[in-house]
Write a protein that holds these residues in place. Structure first.
Motif, mmCIF file in Angstrom:
data_model
loop_
_atom_site.group_PDB
_atom_site.id
_atom_site.type_symbol
_atom_site.label_atom_id
_atom_site.label_comp_id
_atom_site.label_asym_id
_atom_site.label_seq_id
_atom_site.Cartn_x
_atom_site.Cartn_y
_atom_site.Cartn_z
ATOM 1 N N SER A 152 0.883 -1.209 -0.109
ATOM 2 C CA SER A 152 0.035 0.022 -0.054
ATOM 3 C C SER A 152 0.881 1.351 0.068
ATOM 4 N N LEU A 159 -11.175 -1.742 -1.935
ATOM 5 C CA LEU A 159 -10.853 -0.383 -1.735
ATOM 6 C C LEU A 159 -9.402 0.165 -1.659
ATOM 7 N N ALA A 203 -9.045 0.377 -5.461
ATOM 8 C CA ALA A 203 -10.126 1.483 -6.138
ATOM 9 C C ALA A 203 -9.308 2.896 -5.498
ATOM 10 N N LYS A 204 -8.794 3.069 -4.316
ATOM 11 C CA LYS A 204 -8.185 4.208 -3.701
ATOM 12 C C LYS A 204 -7.038 4.543 -4.368
ATOM 13 N N LEU A 205 -6.093 3.230 -3.996
ATOM 14 C CA LEU A 205 -4.378 3.670 -4.265
ATOM 15 C C LEU A 205 -3.867 2.881 -5.332
ATOM 16 N N LYS A 241 -18.355 5.152 -11.211
ATOM 17 C CA LYS A 241 -17.988 5.563 -10.110
ATOM 18 C C LYS A 241 -16.896 4.252 -9.472
ATOM 19 N N VAL A 299 -14.711 3.513 -7.228
ATOM 20 C CA VAL A 299 -14.807 3.127 -5.570
ATOM 21 C C VAL A 299 -15.929 2.524 -5.371
ATOM 22 N N TRP A 336 -16.425 -1.315 -4.276
ATOM 23 C CA TRP A 336 -17.118 -1.964 -3.122
ATOM 24 C C TRP A 336 -18.167 -2.831 -3.249
#
Lengths: 326, 383
Positions: free
Chosen positions: A302, B170, B173-175, B273, B275, B279
């Protein structure tokens, strides 16, 4: 209890366990640097372990090491045929190879089938050797002089040949990867294969080579696990260690020298956990310590995904993406 | 007299022998050239035939490996095949197939959307953890009435598996964290977590020190109303498969998933979308794996113990590929694979072969199925 001898033993054991992860991750670093994610490492390692078991009892240590490296390298080439030439999904193929490794090794090591294999290798194997569930381990070769040094002597210089080989190879592999044009080609192929191709690097040949290297090292790591560390055959005896090596590659951010440190860390965690259990500390909950390598891998992964870190460390951009000239 | 013999092969594979500088005879022996072309569309009957051929090929390959290892391959494969002919063993195959089928249906959602969830194994363990938690609340504290046990357990297992997968979803999708590695690593964390519970706080005080929880009460077991856990499970699996099929083909969520799977960049531009979709997708794929864990306990094992699944989460990947990522086809594929597992037990008792024989079959099936996909996508032309 906390005398020098105790610490010496701890360090020596840490190196002994760490080398297992080091060997496996060295080859994997090359494969991933060139853009191939070898998820079959676990399967290659168990094949290395079972071949070293069967070959050691049938023919001896030399043949065992050669066979483990050859079988591992062969599986690496199979991976290359399927993922580089046929461009099949690396994840699926890698998993299939892990399952296949479990399957073939389980059959080959089983008492009912290994007799056939061992007799084919050497018709003169006595029956009681065939029935053995263990094999003689590699002998310790203390380096004269150096092994007498306090503290580090026992930790670094009184092991079997494979340990020294792995430590030397880590430096050699680092040198080739970062200080030669060959290494530059490997890294560029993993970063931007079409650009490398345009500049005249043979992407396909290079990836075949790195796959074979990662298979060869995986096979050796399996052989080390068996004849170098724990010479007693158990089905699925790698028990996820190939995947720990995968997480070590991430922790080491695809760098052979950092892999030395990482492997000592993972080895140390494993050893300390066993030791603590001996003294009754954490005997009830060893599971949380065993989780550590995986948690470390997820956290590192991460962190590496943050853009600025990613730029500085250099995660192979084309990892697990097949390349086709179109 | 000097002579120059030149043999050349041009890029299209034509083979020419030039003799001497002036003569330049073209003794052209044309070798057939192999060309690989990409197919744009594969007719479904071709696809089905190719899959069947490669399935048979996989047995040929694992048979040869068995033969090399000194096992009578014909006997072994016919033993496995006999499972599908006996009603009793076929029921056992259905029972084994239900949990791996549930996980495979979930994986078909994820794989279609390009989300490489390798973590069905861990999500199954989280499902087992949650369903056992509900049972313990009932047994030790009487918090949940008996009649509500099964539905509450199923819900808890679904949510636990889904949430566990959402961590990876997540993060991706986020990082942009690679989900293959995170889901894979999380398998081992989940397995160890369940080990901890069973060896530690959840161990049955009257279990003579064995790492087992209390046995589940009858209200928390399948096999009551319809008579057999296998057929109840098959109904559950079929319903799940149809629901997922409906979701993928008839809803906007399904469309979003398809867009992400085809091309995530374009999907983003088209307003999907990321994220939120990741999810939803994680909840579904992880949730179905959680349900698989729920059925393993309620339909088969009946209490939590360590290492219940010998890699069923990975077998589910084989099934979803065998079914061509189609949720409804995953049902027969799961029964087939369940039969293979039962066949493994048969091989163990008749030919004294280890469970590894089943793993050999599974791995060659998986490899040959993806090779078959390659053959479908490309057409080899001989000129």
């Amino acid at each position: 209890m906390m005398d020098v001898g105790w610490l010496e033993g701890l360090l020596a054991l840490t190196v002994q366990v760490g080398v297992l992860y080091l060997l496996a991750s060295l080859g994997e670093i090359y494969a991933e640097r060139s853009g191939v994610l070898n998820l079959g490492l676990e399967g290659i390692m168990i094949i290395g372990a079972v071949t070293s078991f069967v070959f050691t009892n049938a023919l001896g240590h030399g043949h065992a090491l050669l066979a483990a490296a050859a079988f591992g390298g062969g599986m690496g080439l199979l991976l290359a045929v399927l993922t580089v030439t046929m461009k099949l999904n690396q994840i699926v193929v890698g998993l299939a190879m892990t399952i296949m490794g479990y399957g073939i090794s389980g059959l080959m090591g089983h008492p009912s089938t290994r007799e056939h294999v061992m007799r084919a290798l050497n018709p003169g194997v006595p029956q009681e050797v065939v029935m053995l569930q263990r094999a003689p381990p590699l002998s310790q070769v203390p380096i004269p002089g150096l092994s007498e040094l306090p503290l580090v002597g026992k930790a670094l210089f009184s092991h079997n040949v494979l340990v020294y080989l792995a430590l030397v190879l880590a430096f050699v592999m680092w040198f080739f990867l970062f200080r030669t044009s060959f290494g530059l080609a490997v890294r560029s192929v993993g970063e931007n294969p079409s650009m490398a191709d345009a500049l005249g690097v043979n992407v396909f040949r290079l990836r075949y080579l790195t796959c074979a290297i990662s298979g060869l090292f995986g096979g050796l790591a399996g052989a080390y696990l068996f004849i170098g560390y724990q010479p007693f055959w158990l089905e699925m005896m790698t028990s996820g260690r190939g995947f720990i090596a995968l997480s070590l590659v991430i922790l080491a951010s695809w760098n052979p020298l950092r892999a030395i440190l990482g492997s000592l860390l993972f080895g140390g965690v494993e050893v300390i956990q066993y030791r603590l259990q001996l003294y009754g500390v954490g005997a009830q909950t060893p599971q949380f310590v065993l989780m550590l390598p995986y948690v470390v891998a997820i956290v590192t992964l991460s962190l590496l995904s943050i853009e600025s870190v990613r730029k500085r460390i250099g995660v192979p951009e084309a990892l697990s993406k097949p390349y086709s000239r179109e | 007299m000097t002579c120059h013999l030149r043999i050349s092969i041009d890029s299209r594979g034509a083979f020419a022998v030039n003799y001497g500088a002036r003569h330049n005879w073209l003794v052209a022996i044309k070798l057939p050239a192999l060309r690989i072309e990409r197919r744009l569309e594969v007719p479904s009957h071709v696809s089905a035939i190719v899959t069947m051929v490669f399935l048979l090929l996989s047995f040929l390959i694992s048979g040869s490996i068995l033969q090399v290892l000194g096992v009578d391959a014909v006997a072994a494969i016919s033993q496995v095949a006999s499972v599908y002919a006996s009603p009793e063993l076929l029921t056992a195959a259905v029972l084994r197939g239900v949990p791996i089928g549930l996980a495979a249906v979930g994986l078909s959602i994820a794989f279609r959307a390009g989300f490489w969830n390798i973590g069905a194994e861990g999500q199954m363990y989280m499902g087992m953890f949650a369903s056992t938690g509900v049972v313990l609340l009932h047994v030790y504290y009487g918090l949940i009435p008996g009649w509500a046990l099964l539905p509450v357990m199923a819900l808890a297992a679904f949510v636990a598996g889904g949430l566990y997968c959402s961590v990876a979803g997540l993060l991706k999708a986020k990082l942009g964290v690679n989900e293959v590695l995170t889901t894979l690593m999380m398998n081992f964390i989940a397995i160890l977590f369940v080990d901890y519970l069973v060896y530690g706080p959840w161990r049955d005080p009257r279990g003579f020190g064995f790492p087992l929880t209390v046995p589940f009460p009858n209200e928390a077991r399948f096999g009551g109303t319809l008579g057999d856990a296998a057929w109840e499970g098959l109904a559950l699996l079929g319903a799940a498969a149809l629901l997922v099929y409906f979701l993928l083909t008839r809803t906007t969520v399904g469309l979003d998933l398809k867009l992400i799977g085809d091309n995530p960049q374009i999907a983003g531009i088209a307003g999907v979308k990321m994220v939120r979709t990741h999810w939803v997708l994680s909840m579904l794929t992880g949730g179905l794996a959680g349900l698989a864990g729920f059925f393993l306990l309620t339909g088969i094992v009946g209490r939590l113990r360590p290492r219940i699944s010998p890699g069923y989460g990975y077998t589910a990947i084989v099934i979803s590929f065998l079914a061509g990522l189609h949720p409804v086809l995953a049902v027969p594929a799961a029964v087939f694979m369940g039969g293979l597992i039962v066949g493994g037990d048969v091989l163990q008792s008749t030919l004294n072969l280890p469970f590894a024989a089943v793993q050999l079959f599974q791995s060659t099936i998986l490899i040959m199925i993806v090779v078959g996909e390659f053959v479908k996508r490309y057409r080899v032309m001989i000129r």
